[in-house]
Design an enzyme around this catalytic site. Structure first.
Site, PDB file in Angstrom:
ATOM      1  N   SER A  41      -8.141 -61.871 -25.891  1.00  0.00           N
ATOM      2  CA  SER A  41      -7.623 -61.174 -24.720  1.00  0.00           C
ATOM      3  C   SER A  41      -6.759 -62.040 -23.822  1.00  0.00           C
ATOM      4  O   SER A  41      -5.985 -61.523 -23.043  1.00  0.00           O
ATOM      5  CB  SER A  41      -8.770 -60.571 -23.921  1.00  0.00           C
ATOM      6  N   LYS A  84     -10.747 -63.663 -17.578  1.00  0.00           N
ATOM      7  CA  LYS A  84      -9.548 -62.866 -17.283  1.00  0.00           C
ATOM      8  C   LYS A  84      -8.791 -63.480 -16.120  1.00  0.00           C
ATOM      9  O   LYS A  84      -9.277 -64.368 -15.434  1.00  0.00           O
ATOM     10  CB  LYS A  84      -9.937 -61.426 -16.898  1.00  0.00           C
TER      11      LYS A  84
END
EC number: 3.4.21.-
Lengths: 153, 164
Positions: A41, A84
């Protein structure tokens, strides 16, 4: 006599181990620790099996900024951690799923992976409470040829 | 010499203390009226409760438990509420945007006992299990209130359907 000496030596050893375990716990919990990341990701910034150094002070003092890469507990599974980038802070307008725009509520942040096509992030589960953020990524320490600072400033 | 040994004791004693508070539990003061009548039955005197960190080490809570969690609205604030529903349950809400809510995986529904005077899931929705800080085990102070906290749910606040 020997038995008593062995006993007291063992006791002392256990005591030292316990003390150092406590010091380690406090360092990892309040100062900083190392994290191995996995998954696609955050490509191309981070790749699987990179080792990151993260610090725990900024989230505790609420000094997070847009653009910081953070480690947080996954909202749908507290035993899993996610890595993230903070895209929106409270009050910011962000583009969510299906191009719907959201305003980030108070006490929350909007997290997105850099690999926007292959990332499970706030576009799926919405804004993330700040209480779930554990640490802020400072730099990559492994592999050795890719040691870089990962802060924007 | 005594100074060095003092420094040594502080250097090793402090981490042991912090680790104990982090993993086993600690005592905290309950503020506010949101958990009446179970906690702070009279607004004047406040209760002190023992919060067990050990009980929530793998994020397992049961319906009816009193837990302390980080407020989703303000990460500096800890709130104390009762767990009403767990993941997969359907709960009938009181003034939330939807009348019926199915709790998603990894979330729970928390409410204060003092309906109408509490800021809980009816305002901010289901909360992630990761925000749970500790489980309240017993009231330790004042001595007249010394008791363990009951695991119970008011009959009218039981979830409509439970997952397991």
């Amino acid at each position: 006599m020997t038995f008593a000496r062995i006993f007291s030596k063992t006791l002392g050893f256990i005591g030292y181990t316990f003390q150092y375990a406590c010091v380690t716990h406090c360092t990892f919990e309040y100062v900083g620790d190392f994290v191995i990341c996995s998954g696609p990701s955050m490509e191309p910034t981070l790749e699987s099996n990179n080792i990151l150094f993260t610090e725990h002070l900024s989230p505790r003092l609420q000094r997070l900024r847009r653009g910081d890469i953070v480690i947080a507990k996954c909202p749908s599974n507290p035993k899993q951690n996610i890595c993230k980038r903070i895209v929106g802070l409270p009050g910011d307008k962000v583009r969510g799923n299906f191009a719907r725009s959201h305003v980030v509520p108070r006490g929350h942040v909007w997290l997105e992976g850099d690999n926007s096509g292959n990332s499970t992030d706030s576009r799926l589960y919405g804004p993330v409470p700040e209480g779930l953020i554990r640490s802020r990524v400072v730099c990559r320490v492994w592999p050795l040829d890719k040691i870089t600072s990962l802060t924007d400033y | 010499m005594w100074f060095r040994s003092l420094c040594r004791s502080v250097f090793f004693g402090l981490p042991i203390g912090i680790t104990f508070l982090d993993t086993v539990g600690y005592v905290a003061r309950v503020e506010g009226i949101s958990m009446q009548p179970a906690l702070n039955p009279e607004s004047k005197n406040t209760d002190y409760v023992f919060l067990s960190r050990w009980a929530v080490r793998d994020y397992t809570v049961n319906r009816g438990d009193v837990i302390s969690l980080v407020s989703p609205k303000d990460p500096n604030q800890k709130i104390i509420k009762r767990v009403v529903a767990l993941q997969g349950d359907v709960v009938s809400t009181l003034g939330y945007k939807n009348q019926y809510v199915k709790i998603p995986e990894g979330y729970c529904w928390v409410e204060g006992d003092h309906t109408g005077h509490t800021l809980d899931s009816n305002t901010f929705g289901p909360v992630s299990l990761g925000l749970i800080n500790a489980k309240a085990m017993c009231i330790v102070w004042p001595p007249s209130r010394w008791q363990s906290l009951e695991v119970k749910l008011p009959e009218n606040r039981k979830p409509i359907s439970t997952a397991t």
